[in-house]
Scaffold this active site. Structure first.
Site, short mmCIF file in Angstrom:
data_model
loop_
_atom_site.label_atom_id
_atom_site.label_comp_id
_atom_site.label_asym_id
_atom_site.label_seq_id
_atom_site.Cartn_x
_atom_site.Cartn_y
_atom_site.Cartn_z
N GLN A 11 0.84 -1.22 0.00
CA GLN A 11 0.00 0.00 0.00
C GLN A 11 0.88 1.27 0.00
OE1 GLN A 11 -3.93 -0.25 2.25
NE2 GLN A 11 -2.54 -1.23 3.68
N VAL A 12 1.82 1.31 0.93
CA VAL A 12 2.66 2.50 1.07
C VAL A 12 3.72 2.52 -0.03
CG1 VAL A 12 4.25 3.73 2.61
CG2 VAL A 12 2.21 2.62 3.55
N ALA A 68 7.36 -5.06 4.73
CA ALA A 68 7.21 -5.53 6.12
C ALA A 68 6.39 -6.81 6.13
CB ALA A 68 6.49 -4.47 6.96
N TYR A 107 9.01 2.58 8.33
CA TYR A 107 7.65 2.77 8.86
C TYR A 107 7.41 1.80 10.01
CZ TYR A 107 7.51 5.38 4.64
OH TYR A 107 7.84 6.30 3.68
N THR A 109 4.67 1.24 13.79
CA THR A 109 3.26 1.10 14.14
C THR A 109 2.96 1.51 15.58
OG1 THR A 109 1.60 -0.63 14.54
CG2 THR A 109 3.87 -1.34 14.59
N ASP A 110 1.72 1.87 15.83
CA ASP A 110 1.30 2.14 17.21
C ASP A 110 1.28 0.84 18.03
OD1 ASP A 110 -1.33 1.67 15.53
OD2 ASP A 110 -1.76 1.09 17.60
N TYR A 133 3.78 -9.17 16.31
CA TYR A 133 4.02 -8.22 15.20
C TYR A 133 4.59 -6.92 15.77
CZ TYR A 133 2.73 -4.52 11.88
OH TYR A 133 2.75 -3.42 11.06
N LYS A 137 8.27 -5.25 15.07
CA LYS A 137 8.43 -3.89 14.54
C LYS A 137 9.27 -3.04 15.49
CE LYS A 137 6.80 -2.31 11.31
NZ LYS A 137 7.31 -2.25 9.91
N TRP A 158 -3.54 1.98 11.17
CA TRP A 158 -4.74 1.71 10.36
C TRP A 158 -4.56 2.19 8.90
CZ3 TRP A 158 -9.84 2.79 13.55
CH2 TRP A 158 -9.73 2.18 14.80
#
Ligand code: NDP
Length: 301
Positions: A11-12, A68, A107, A109-110, A133, A137, A158
């Site tokens: 996506q990114v 990732a 990149y 993640t929260d 996960y 990360k 998200w």
């Protein structure tokens, strides 16, 4: 400027192919090897030696890692693979970036946080991943920071895009066939467009290259917040208003505990974006504007 982009078809990664093009030559790889006149390039993050050799062959000014292991539930049972892709491969990138004084963009993640409370997480909050996960990360981030290479790490949440798989697309698919949808209402976060991530990456990278003091970890998401339930309702209302024929008649809010998954999910995915807005003079849009654009694209409106 030469930029090595890894994970070009995610996506990114897909949006980065577009956004990075204005900065220089982009050598964009997915996991499949690419033969070139100067040797084979490998963007497969499970092939650590191939990755190292590729960075040495390309000798980029900037490495952007959009690849990732993102299968959150599967990561619980595929721990070695998740660690290899999300941590060990980042370590290789960071070591090689240090060696050639290249910039590394990554990149995260929260999910590196515990998900407790209701306050938005800031960059200095204690980390405590709720699932493997998130742990993998976090180890990726830590390897990059410890290497001392020039880096930008964007923690986000998200993620969605018109291209790729995500929650919005799943909801639209289910809403076409099912009368009733049960959606989790007690997890709160911010849907973040891959377009926004890519555009901010370019702006931040330009500034950080001029001023390496700006290197570091940043939280990046649009403004506002929502739950998965509210987000699903928003998507379905939008699709209906756009003339989509949907079977769904009822959307029910449910609790996380009513939907057990192999990996735990954080209830609080809010990210405080003060630091990135101040450092790069950014205005971050509300989450709905990007979602509207994605929905119009998906629905072909
Ligand atoms: P996607 O899952 O869309 O893309 C990940 C990409 O990584 C895919 O193209 C995938 O390729 C590639 N990949 C997986 N394994 C390998 C491998 N061994 N070698 C090379 N490439 C590989 O993820 P996003 O674009 O959504 O995520 C981008 C970043 O944002 C990631 O760092 C992710 O952790 C982070 N993030 C994502 C969130 C989300 O909701 N998606 C939330 C928060 C952070 P293939 O298709 O071939 O498997």
């Amino acid at each position: 400027m030469k930029i090595l982009l890894l994970g070009k078809d995610g996506q990114v990664g897909w949006e980065l192919q577009r956004a990075l093009a204005v900065l220089g030559d982009v050598i964009a790889l997915n996991r499949h090897p690419v033969p070139t006149s100067f040797g084979e390039l490998s963007g497969d993050l499970t092939n650590l030696q191939g990755l190292r050799d590729t960075i040495r062959l390309v000798a980029p000014d900037v490495i952007v890692n959009a690849a990732a292991y993102t299968a959150v539930d599967k990561a619980e049972s595929e721990r070695d693979l998740a660690l290899k892709i999300n941590a060990q491969a980042c370590q290789v990138m960071a070591e090689e970036a240090s060696r050639i004084d290249a910039f590394l963009v990554h990149y995260s993640t929260d999910y590196v946080f515990s998900g407790l409370g209701t306050r938005a997480w800031n960059e200095t909050d204690d980390v405590a991943p709720v699932n493997f996960y998130g742990e993998s990360k976090l180890q990726g981030e830590q390897g990059i920071v410890a290497s001392g290479c020039k880096h930008l790490i964007f923690r986000t949440s998200w993620v969605y895009a018109a291209r790729g798989n995500n929650f919005a697309k799943t909801m639209l698919r289910l809403a076409k066939d099912k009368q009733t949808l049960n959606v989790i209402a007690d997890q709160v976060g911010v849907p973040t467009g891959a377009e926004l991530l890519a555009d901010v990456t370019v702006q931040a990278l330009q500034k950080a290259q001029l001023n390496p003091q700006l290197c570091g970890i940043y939280h990046l998401a649009p403004t506002g917040e929502t739950s998965w339930y509210e987000y699903a309702t928003y998507i379905i209302d939008f699709a209906r208003a756009s003339g989509e024929q949907l079977a769904v008649a009822e959307i029910n809010p449910i609790a996380t505990t009513d939907y057990p998954t192999p990996a735990h999910r954080p209830l609080n995915s809010r990210l405080d974006t003060k630091k990135i807005r101040a450092a790069f003079s950014l205005h971050l849009p509300d989450w709905q504007s990007g979602v509207n654009r994605m929905l119009m694209e998906i629905l072909n409106k």
